[in-house]
Design an enzyme around this catalytic site. Structure first.
Site, PDB file in Angstrom:
ATOM      1  N   LYS A   1     -10.291   9.259  -8.650  1.00 51.87           N
ATOM      2  CA  LYS A   1      -9.397   9.145  -7.662  1.00 51.87           C
ATOM      3  C   LYS A   1      -9.176  10.040  -7.413  1.00 51.87           C
ATOM      4  O   LYS A   1      -9.749  11.051  -7.994  1.00 51.87           O
ATOM      5  CB  LYS A   1      -8.044   8.134  -8.364  1.00 51.87           C
TER       6      LYS A   1
ATOM      7  N   GLY B   1       2.916  -7.790   4.324  1.00 53.73           N
ATOM      8  CA  GLY B   1       2.053  -6.461   4.545  1.00 53.73           C
ATOM      9  C   GLY B   1       0.749  -7.021   5.028  1.00 53.73           C
ATOM     10  O   GLY B   1       0.054  -8.048   5.057  1.00 53.73           O
ATOM     11  N   ASN B   2      -0.246  -5.424   4.606  1.00 58.08           N
ATOM     12  CA  ASN B   2      -1.849  -6.037   4.842  1.00 58.08           C
ATOM     13  C   ASN B   2      -2.329  -7.246   3.905  1.00 58.08           C
ATOM     14  O   ASN B   2      -2.999  -8.168   4.357  1.00 58.08           O
ATOM     15  CB  ASN B   2      -2.802  -4.723   4.526  1.00 58.08           C
TER      16      ASN B   2
ATOM     17  N   GLY C   1       6.312  -9.390   0.241  1.00 55.61           N
ATOM     18  CA  GLY C   1       5.641  -8.305   1.013  1.00 55.61           C
ATOM     19  C   GLY C   1       4.735  -9.323   1.455  1.00 55.61           C
ATOM     20  O   GLY C   1       4.277 -10.608   1.673  1.00 55.61           O
TER      21      GLY C   1
END
Ligand code: NAD
Length: 428
Positions: free
Chosen positions: A107, A221-222, A219
């Site tokens: 990360k 979203g995507n 949610g």
């Protein structure tokens, strides 16, 4: 979230310790896996638009790459901390291992707030980040990707800097690129579809037909939009979805008992996944408080927005009708709430399995880039379904065999695979 009270790396290590005990890992393997392998901390000096220089702090952490090149996103965030990056890199290792893709975990991050930076300043940060790391990332070493507040444009600037320094074309050095610039078809759908592939398999095990089920989503979203689309194609009825209203600074749940209609809602939804409340009301939607997504009398709950949304307080509102919780978001359930879900016998598909469709498709992007040959969307989604289904079946078989909670079974498989790879290499 109080960052002082909550250190994600402590949580990641505690989760690892629990499973290391179950697997009876030796001390050497534990020491290797409960910490990160490599860390880069560096300065990125940027000449700002007003002529002054600002120095941004950047990080890259590789938790483990015994199973293959490391993989993980780069976040831009004003509150980024090294411990957050460390925890996320460890979770990437387990996520790649549980779906059995030959990648390790990494990360990255930069402490900055893109809201207050011009496009040119952001480009300089991306190029500076890559200049610091150009010898240590690469298609066969470590492959970054977008994450919080970074997107395909940031990835292209980084790619361009890398290719300039290395004097060649290496599209496989970074994923999350636009289609036509080395990106993969199917990436947009991948995470939401992946969530639903695992739900489909869970329903099969329970002998329940998707047509006979209802679901509620947090949610829009995507992840949520594509999960809802596939769920509806499977015959399920999505009765509610919640989203954040930027103007009101609060969230709302949109409900239609006959089922929400994507063809109606998409034209009145912005690019951040916020549905226009007034227009939805005119279309016959009930507008409830944002927290109501979890109180619905449904068979399936899909948290696909934020962390810690299923917590000691909200878990008590989950109705007895709920049989499956598929964690689309990363870390949506707190440790206390997880215990309650376990005791109540709710079938939880844990985040690092349920939402692994995204990284799996990023791996497909890498493969296509390395071949310089790109697949059709159906081929990508077919391969994604195969991977996600196999991963789900392996976890659920182990859970049944050893009478384990699904989250523990997923961790056992992932950690065991990584520990074996370390042993095979002679590292532990
Ligand atoms: P997104 O930004 O596209 O959508 C987020 C949605 O959550 C929006 O509809 C927003 O309105 C809603 N939201 C925000 N705050 C809310 C609140 N308080 N109550 C209700 N809704 C709220 O994000 P995304 O890409 O869909 O990601 C969602 C989650 O899935 C995140 O936890 C992310 O880390 C995780 N995830 C995403 C991917 C991916 O490929 N996109 C992969 C793995 C995990």
């Amino acid at each position: 979230m109080n960052q002082k009270a909550y250190n994600p790396f402590d949580t990641a290590k505690a989760q690892f310790d629990k499973v290391a005990e179950m697997l009876e890992l030796d001390n050497g393997t534990r020491a290797l896996l409960r910490n990160t392998m490599k860390e880069y901390h560096f300065n990125i000096p940027v000449r700002m638009d007003d002529g002054t220089v600002t120095v941004f702090r950047g990080f890259r952490v590789v938790h483990n790459d015994a199973r293959g090149p490391a993989k993980g996103g780069i976040r831009f965030h004003p509150q980024e901390t090294i411990d957050t990056v460390r925890a996320l890199s460890m979770w990437m290792t387990w996520k790649c291992a549980v779906v059995d893709i030959p990648l390790g975990g990494a990360k990255g991050g930069v402490i900055c707030d893109p809201h207050h930076l011009s496009s040119r300043e952001q480009e300089q940060i991306c190029r500076g980040w890559m200049r610091q790391l150009s010898r240590d990332v690469g298609p066969l070493q470590d492959v970054p990707a977008p994450d919080v507040m970074t997107n395909s444009q940031h990835m292209l600037w980084m790619l361009d800097e890398y290719e300039t320094l290395r004097n060649g074309r290496y599209p496989g050095v970074i994923t999350g690129k636009p289609v036509g610039m080395g990106g993969s078809l199917g990436r947009t759908e991948a995470t939401g579809y992946g969530v639903m592939y695992t739900v489909r398999e869970a329903l099969k095990e329970m002998n329940i037909r998707p047509e006979d089920t209802t679901a509620s989503f947090q949610g829009f979203g995507n992840v949520s939009q594509y999960a809802i689309r596939l769920y509806q194609q499977m015959g399920g009825t999505a009765v509610a979805a919640s989203c954040w209203d930027q103007n009101d600074q609060r969230s709302y749940t949109f409900r239609k008992s006959g089922g929400i209609d994507m063809e109606e809602l998409m034209p009145i939804t912005d690019k951040f996944g916020a549905i226009d409340r007034k227009k939805a009301e005119k279309l016959g939607y009930e507008i409830l408080d944002g927290g109501e997504w979890i109180t619905q009398d449904v068979d399936i709950l899909v948290p696909a927005a934020l962390e810690n949304e299923i917590n000691a307080e909200t878990v008590t509102s989950i109705k007895d009708s709920v049989k499956i919780i598929a964690e689309g978001a990363n870390g949506p359930t707190t440790i206390e709430a997880d215990k309650v879900l376990h005791e109540r016998g709710i079938f939880v598909i844990p985040d690092f399995l349920a939402n692994a469709g995204g990284v799996t498709c990023s791996y497909f992007e890498q493969v296509q880039c390395n071949m310089n040959y790109y697949w059709e969307k159906d081929e990508v989604l077919g391969k994604l379904d195969t991977k996600m289904t196999a991963a789900f079946i392996a976890v659920s078989e182990l859970a049944k065999q050893k009478n384990l909670y699904m989250r523990d079974a997923a961790y056992v498989i992932a950690i065991d695979r990584v520990a074996q790879a370390c042993k095979n290499r002679g590292w532990a």
